[in-house]
Design an enzyme around this catalytic site. Structure first.
Site, PDB file in Angstrom:
ATOM      1  N   LYS A 181      27.190 -31.972 -10.233  1.00  0.00           N
ATOM      2  CA  LYS A 181      27.540 -33.158  -9.433  1.00  0.00           C
ATOM      3  C   LYS A 181      26.608 -33.258  -8.229  1.00  0.00           C
ATOM      4  O   LYS A 181      26.021 -34.304  -7.970  1.00  0.00           O
ATOM      5  CB  LYS A 181      28.972 -33.032  -8.940  1.00  0.00           C
ATOM      6  CG  LYS A 181      29.350 -34.014  -7.841  1.00  0.00           C
ATOM      7  CD  LYS A 181      30.792 -33.895  -7.381  1.00  0.00           C
ATOM      8  CE  LYS A 181      30.998 -32.850  -6.346  1.00  0.00           C
ATOM      9  NZ  LYS A 181      30.673 -33.266  -4.966  1.00  0.00           N
ATOM     10  N   ASN A 182      26.433 -32.145  -7.511  1.00  0.00           N
ATOM     11  CA  ASN A 182      25.694 -32.208  -6.246  1.00  0.00           C
ATOM     12  C   ASN A 182      24.196 -32.319  -6.436  1.00  0.00           C
ATOM     13  O   ASN A 182      23.483 -32.670  -5.507  1.00  0.00           O
ATOM     14  CB  ASN A 182      26.059 -31.010  -5.363  1.00  0.00           C
ATOM     15  CG  ASN A 182      27.491 -31.129  -4.855  1.00  0.00           C
ATOM     16  OD1 ASN A 182      28.122 -32.191  -5.000  1.00  0.00           O
ATOM     17  ND2 ASN A 182      28.012 -30.062  -4.295  1.00  0.00           N
ATOM     18  N   CYS A 227      36.109 -36.345   6.737  1.00  0.00           N
ATOM     19  CA  CYS A 227      36.830 -36.186   5.468  1.00  0.00           C
ATOM     20  C   CYS A 227      37.802 -35.022   5.670  1.00  0.00           C
ATOM     21  O   CYS A 227      37.874 -34.430   6.735  1.00  0.00           O
ATOM     22  CB  CYS A 227      35.868 -35.892   4.330  1.00  0.00           C
ATOM     23  SG  CYS A 227      35.194 -34.250   4.454  1.00  0.00           S
ATOM     24  N   ARG A 237      32.100 -33.587   9.642  1.00  0.00           N
ATOM     25  CA  ARG A 237      30.916 -33.767   8.807  1.00  0.00           C
ATOM     26  C   ARG A 237      30.026 -34.913   9.285  1.00  0.00           C
ATOM     27  O   ARG A 237      29.862 -35.926   8.627  1.00  0.00           O
ATOM     28  CB  ARG A 237      31.328 -33.933   7.350  1.00  0.00           C
ATOM     29  CG  ARG A 237      32.036 -32.672   6.854  1.00  0.00           C
ATOM     30  CD  ARG A 237      32.446 -32.761   5.430  1.00  0.00           C
ATOM     31  NE  ARG A 237      31.279 -32.688   4.542  1.00  0.00           N
ATOM     32  CZ  ARG A 237      31.384 -32.895   3.235  1.00  0.00           C
ATOM     33  NH1 ARG A 237      32.536 -33.234   2.714  1.00  0.00           N
ATOM     34  NH2 ARG A 237      30.325 -32.803   2.470  1.00  0.00           N
ATOM     35  N   LEU A 248      21.992 -34.679  11.891  1.00  0.00           N
ATOM     36  CA  LEU A 248      20.720 -34.052  11.479  1.00  0.00           C
ATOM     37  C   LEU A 248      19.914 -34.980  10.576  1.00  0.00           C
ATOM     38  O   LEU A 248      18.677 -35.040  10.662  1.00  0.00           O
ATOM     39  CB  LEU A 248      20.973 -32.727  10.764  1.00  0.00           C
ATOM     40  CG  LEU A 248      21.633 -31.631  11.584  1.00  0.00           C
ATOM     41  CD1 LEU A 248      21.614 -30.321  10.826  1.00  0.00           C
ATOM     42  CD2 LEU A 248      20.963 -31.462  12.936  1.00  0.00           C
ATOM     43  N   ASP A 277      31.728 -23.861  -1.409  1.00  0.00           N
ATOM     44  CA  ASP A 277      32.374 -24.641  -2.474  1.00  0.00           C
ATOM     45  C   ASP A 277      33.143 -23.764  -3.448  1.00  0.00           C
ATOM     46  O   ASP A 277      33.850 -24.283  -4.311  1.00  0.00           O
ATOM     47  CB  ASP A 277      31.342 -25.478  -3.236  1.00  0.00           C
ATOM     48  CG  ASP A 277      30.799 -26.592  -2.371  1.00  0.00           C
ATOM     49  OD1 ASP A 277      29.774 -27.181  -2.748  1.00  0.00           O
ATOM     50  OD2 ASP A 277      31.375 -26.857  -1.311  1.00  0.00           O
ATOM     51  N   ARG A 299      36.910 -36.032  -9.094  1.00  0.00           N
ATOM     52  CA  ARG A 299      35.642 -36.315  -8.424  1.00  0.00           C
ATOM     53  C   ARG A 299      34.576 -35.320  -8.869  1.00  0.00           C
ATOM     54  O   ARG A 299      33.406 -35.634  -8.916  1.00  0.00           O
ATOM     55  CB  ARG A 299      35.790 -36.203  -6.902  1.00  0.00           C
ATOM     56  CG  ARG A 299      36.630 -37.277  -6.278  1.00  0.00           C
ATOM     57  CD  ARG A 299      36.545 -37.223  -4.771  1.00  0.00           C
ATOM     58  NE  ARG A 299      35.140 -37.257  -4.329  1.00  0.00           N
ATOM     59  CZ  ARG A 299      34.793 -37.196  -3.044  1.00  0.00           C
ATOM     60  NH1 ARG A 299      35.702 -37.060  -2.109  1.00  0.00           N
ATOM     61  NH2 ARG A 299      33.524 -37.247  -2.698  1.00  0.00           N
TER      62      ARG A 299
HETATM   63  C1  EPZ Z   1      26.751 -30.553   0.526  1.00  0.00           C
HETATM   64  O1  EPZ Z   1      27.418 -31.317   1.497  1.00  0.00           O
HETATM   65  C2  EPZ Z   1      27.655 -30.569  -0.699  1.00  0.00           C
HETATM   66  N1  EPZ Z   1      27.831 -31.953  -1.150  1.00  0.00           N
HETATM   67  C3  EPZ Z   1      29.005 -29.961  -0.341  1.00  0.00           C
HETATM   68  O2  EPZ Z   1      29.783 -29.923  -1.529  1.00  0.00           O
HETATM   69  C4  EPZ Z   1      28.780 -28.534   0.144  1.00  0.00           C
HETATM   70  O3  EPZ Z   1      30.026 -27.982   0.533  1.00  0.00           O
HETATM   71  C5  EPZ Z   1      27.824 -28.536   1.336  1.00  0.00           C
HETATM   72  O4  EPZ Z   1      26.584 -29.185   0.962  1.00  0.00           O
HETATM   73  C6  EPZ Z   1      27.494 -27.129   1.823  1.00  0.00           C
HETATM   74  O5  EPZ Z   1      26.917 -26.393   0.779  1.00  0.00           O
HETATM   75  C7  EPZ Z   1      26.861 -32.542  -1.881  1.00  0.00           C
HETATM   76  O6  EPZ Z   1      25.839 -31.952  -2.174  1.00  0.00           O
HETATM   77  C8  EPZ Z   1      27.119 -33.944  -2.310  1.00  0.00           C
HETATM   78  P1  EPZ Z   1      25.822 -29.849   4.821  1.00  0.00           P
HETATM   79  P2  EPZ Z   1      26.647 -31.738   2.865  1.00  0.00           P
HETATM   80  O7  EPZ Z   1      25.028 -30.963   5.384  1.00  0.00           O
HETATM   81  O8  EPZ Z   1      25.240 -31.990   2.576  1.00  0.00           O
HETATM   82  C9  EPZ Z   1      27.420 -29.937   9.293  1.00  0.00           C
HETATM   83  C10 EPZ Z   1      31.654 -30.317  -2.878  1.00  0.00           C
HETATM   84  O9  EPZ Z   1      32.784 -29.817  -2.872  1.00  0.00           O
HETATM   85  N2  EPZ Z   1      26.465 -31.054   9.459  1.00  0.00           N
HETATM   86  O10 EPZ Z   1      25.114 -28.659   4.274  1.00  0.00           O
HETATM   87  O11 EPZ Z   1      27.443 -32.806   3.511  1.00  0.00           O
HETATM   88  C11 EPZ Z   1      28.537 -30.274   8.332  1.00  0.00           C
HETATM   89  O12 EPZ Z   1      29.585 -30.928   9.015  1.00  0.00           O
HETATM   90  C12 EPZ Z   1      30.986 -30.700  -1.571  1.00  0.00           C
HETATM   91  O13 EPZ Z   1      30.967 -30.537  -3.908  1.00  0.00           O
HETATM   92  C13 EPZ Z   1      26.269 -31.582  10.741  1.00  0.00           C
HETATM   93  O14 EPZ Z   1      26.884 -31.144  11.710  1.00  0.00           O
HETATM   94  O15 EPZ Z   1      26.806 -30.402   3.701  1.00  0.00           O
HETATM   95  C14 EPZ Z   1      28.940 -28.911   7.816  1.00  0.00           C
HETATM   96  O16 EPZ Z   1      29.826 -28.310   8.745  1.00  0.00           O
HETATM   97  C15 EPZ Z   1      31.906 -30.462  -0.380  1.00  0.00           C
HETATM   98  N3  EPZ Z   1      25.389 -32.612  10.903  1.00  0.00           N
HETATM   99  C16 EPZ Z   1      27.623 -28.136   7.793  1.00  0.00           C
HETATM  100  O17 EPZ Z   1      26.734 -28.841   8.668  1.00  0.00           O
HETATM  101  C17 EPZ Z   1      24.668 -33.120   9.851  1.00  0.00           C
HETATM  102  O18 EPZ Z   1      23.856 -34.046  10.057  1.00  0.00           O
HETATM  103  C18 EPZ Z   1      26.958 -28.071   6.419  1.00  0.00           C
HETATM  104  O19 EPZ Z   1      26.901 -29.390   5.941  1.00  0.00           O
HETATM  105  C19 EPZ Z   1      24.879 -32.570   8.557  1.00  0.00           C
HETATM  106  C20 EPZ Z   1      25.784 -31.542   8.390  1.00  0.00           C
END
Ligand code: EPZ
Length: 422
Positions: free
Chosen positions: A22-23, A118, A123, A127, A308, A400
Site C-alpha cells: 500500500k505505502n 488523524c 502528523r 517538512l 506500523d 484501507r
Molecule cells: C508513512 O507515513 C506511512 N504512510 C505510515 O504508514 C508510516 O507509519 C510512517 O510513514 C512511518 O513509517 C505511507 O507511506 C502512506 P512520516 P508518513 O512522515 O510519511 C512527523 C500505515 O499504517 N512529521 O515518516 O506520514 C509525523 O507526524 C501508515 O500504513 C512531521 O512532524 O510518516 C510522525 O510523527 C500509518 N512533519 C513522524 O514525523 C512532517 O512534515 C514520521 O512521519 C512529516 C512528518
C-alpha cells in the site's frame, strides 16, 4: 458498517500470499504526475486507500484505469486540467499530500488541502513544505490549503531533514527529479518504499543515487518518460501475517515475503522463540517450542522496528511468559489499541510513550472497535488466539490497508467471517 467475527483458539496452518505494498503504491501513483507519458503499475494491492488515490488523481484530470481485477493500474496524466487537491478527498487519506511535489515540479503550480490530523497523531506536513521551499517553491497557506508556485521550475538544493520523514522524503525525491541541477537529501528515510519509488523514477529517466541510504543525490532532468513498474511486496502485511502463527501456534508460509523487508521484526521474533526460515519464494514462521518470550521493542525509522507493526507485536506480547515493554518513538498517540486489547483480558499499562505488557495465560473474545488501520489488525490477531468470539466493528479502517484479510486467514484454518453491515 461491516464487522468481522473471529473465533479463536485454532493454530494456523497453510500459506498466505503477500500483496503489493500500500505505502509503495501510494507514492508510485502520484509519480505519474511527473510525466505526460503512461505509467503502469503491476502487483498493485486492491485497497480502499488505492481507490482514494485513484479518485484524487482523477479529480486532477488524470486517466487512471484499474485492469486485471485491480492488480494493474494504468495512469496517464497527459491531461491535467485541475491543480487543486480538494479537502473532501485529502481528509480521507494523508498520503494525498504526495501529489504536491510531483504536480508542482511538472506544472509549476499546485494547491493541496492540508491533510489535518488523524487518530495516531497530529502528523503535520511542515517538512514537506520546508523541503519544497528549499527547492525554490513559493508557498502560501490560506483557507486550509497550501498554494505552491514555481513558475520558473524548481532548483536543486541541499536539504537536511531534522528528523526522518517517509512522506517528505518521497515528495522531495519526486520534485527533485525534475528540478534544475543537483539536489542532496540528507537524513532521508531509508524505508524500502523509498527504494521502490527511486527504482520507478530511474526507469522513467530520473538520475538518482543513494536511495535506501540516508543521503540521496538527484540530478534533475528536463523530462521524464513513462514505464511499467512492479509494486514492491507489502512488508507491513508480511509482518502482520508472520505474527499470526506466532500468536496462534501452528506454522504458516508467507509467499512473496523476503527477509530483507522485515529484518527488525525477525530479530525480535527469534528473541521470542519464534522460528523464521527462508523457504523457496517466501518465509516460513512457527513457534519453536510453544511459548512466546517477552521482549523490549522500540519503534524507529527503517531499518529499525517499524511503527506500523507495533500494534500487531503488542497483540503477540499480551500472551508472553512475562513483562514486555514497547516504546513508540514515531507517533505521539499510537496506543489506541491498548484499551481494546484490555477488553480481551490483556494487562497493559501505558506510561508516556511506553507500554508495559504483562503476559497473561489467555485472552477472551469480546466485542472490540477498530480505531486505526494497524490497531484494527492487532485486534484480529488477538481474536485468532483468544478463547471464544471477537467481533470487530469499524472494519473500514482494516479495509484501507489489508486486502481480503478474512480470505487469507480462513485459507490457513482461521474461523473468521465478515458480517455485512448496512
Ligand atoms: C508513512 O507515513 C506511512 N504512510 C505510515 O504508514 C508510516 O507509519 C510512517 O510513514 C512511518 O513509517 C505511507 O507511506 C502512506 P512520516 P508518513 O512522515 O510519511 C512527523 C500505515 O499504517 N512529521 O515518516 O506520514 C509525523 O507526524 C501508515 O500504513 C512531521 O512532524 O510518516 C510522525 O510523527 C500509518 N512533519 C513522524 O514525523 C512532517 O512534515 C514520521 O512521519 C512529516 C512528518
Amino acid at each position: 458498517m461491516d464487522k468481522i467475527a473471529v473465533t479463536g483458539g485454532k493454530p494456523l496452518e497453510g500459506t498466505i500470499e503477500i500483496s503489493g505494498a500500500k505505502n509503495a503504491c501510494l507514492t508510485l501513483m502520484p509519480a505519474a504526475l511527473l510525466t505526460d507519458q503512461p505509467l503502469t503499475l503491476t502487483n498493485a494491492p486492491r485497497l480502499a486507500d488505492i481507490q482514494t488515490m485513484t479518485e484524487l488523481l482523477a479529480s486532477l484530470g488524470c486517466e487512471v484505469a484499474s485492469l486485471s481485477d485491480g492488480r494493474v493500474i494504468a495512469l496517464n496524466t497527459g491531461g491535467i486540467n485541475n491543480h487543486t487537491a480538494h479537502y473532501d478527498i485529502v481528509r480521507k487519506m494523508r498520503a494525498s499530500i504526495l501529489v504536491l511535489g510531483p504536480m508542482l515540479a511538472r506544472e509549476g503550480q499546485a494547491r493541496v488541502s492540508l491533510p489535518g490530523g488523524c487518530a495516531i497523531g497530529a502528523r503535520p506536513v511542515d517538512l514537506h513544505l520546508k523541503g519544497l521551499e528549499a527547492l525554490g517553491a513559493e508557498l502560501s497557506l490560506e483557507d486550509g490549503y497550501v498554494d505552491a508556485r514555481a513558475p520558473n521550475g524548481l532548483n536543486g538544493a541541499v536539504f537536511e531533514f531534522p528528523f526522518v520523514s517517509v512522506g517528505a522524503t518521497e515528495n522531495l525525491l519526486m520534485a527533485a527529479s525534475l528540478a534544475k541541477g543537483t539536489t542532496v537529501l540528507k537524513n532521508a528515510a531509508r524505508e524500502p518504499e523509498i527504494g521502490d519509488l527511486a527504482g520507478c523514477l530511474s526507469a522513467m529517466g530520473a538520475q538518482i543515487d543513494g536511495a535506501g541510504t540516508s543521503e540521496i543525490t538527484i540530478e534533475g532532468v528536463e523530462v521524464l518518460r513513462g514505464c511499467t513498474h512492479r509494486v514492491l511486496s507489502d512488508r507491513v502485511e508480511l509482518g502482520t501475517y508472520m505474527l499470526a502463527p506466532a500468536i496462534t501456534g501452528g506454522a504458516v508460509t508467507l509467499k512473496g515475503g523476503s527477509r530483507d523487508l522485515v529484518g527488525a521484526l525477525i530479530e525480535k521474533l527469534e528473541q521470542s522463540d519464534i522460528a523464521v526460515e527462508d523457504v523457496p519464494g517466501g518465509l516460513h514462521v512457527r513457534r519453536r517450542n510453544g511459548v512466546i518470550r517477552p521482549l523490549r521493542v522500540t519503534t524507529e525509522p527503517f531499518p529499525g522496528f517499524p511503527t506500523d507493526l507495533q500494534a500487531q507485536m503488542m497483540a503477540l506480547l499480551t500472551l508472553a511468559t512475562g513483562e514486555s515493554v514497547i516504546e513508540e518513538h514515531i507517533f505521539e498517540n499510537r496506543f489506541m489499541h491498548v484499551p481494546e486489547l484490555a477488553r480481551m483480558g490483556a494487562e497493559i499499562e501505558v506510561h508516556g510513550g511506553a507500554a508495559h505488557i504483562h503476559g497473561v495465560e489467555a485472552l477472551r473474545g469480546a466485542p472490540v472497535m477498530a480505531t486505526d488501520l494497524r490497531a484494527s489488525v492487532s485486534l484480529i490477531l488477538a481474536g485468532l488466539a483468544a478463547e471464544g468470539e471477537t467481533v470487530l466493528s469499524r472494519v473500514y479502517h482494516l479495509d484501507r490497508g489489508y486486502e481480503r484479510v478474512e480470505e487469507k486467514l480462513s485459507a490457513c484454518g482461521a474461523k473468521i467471517e465478515r458480517i455485512k453491515g448496512d
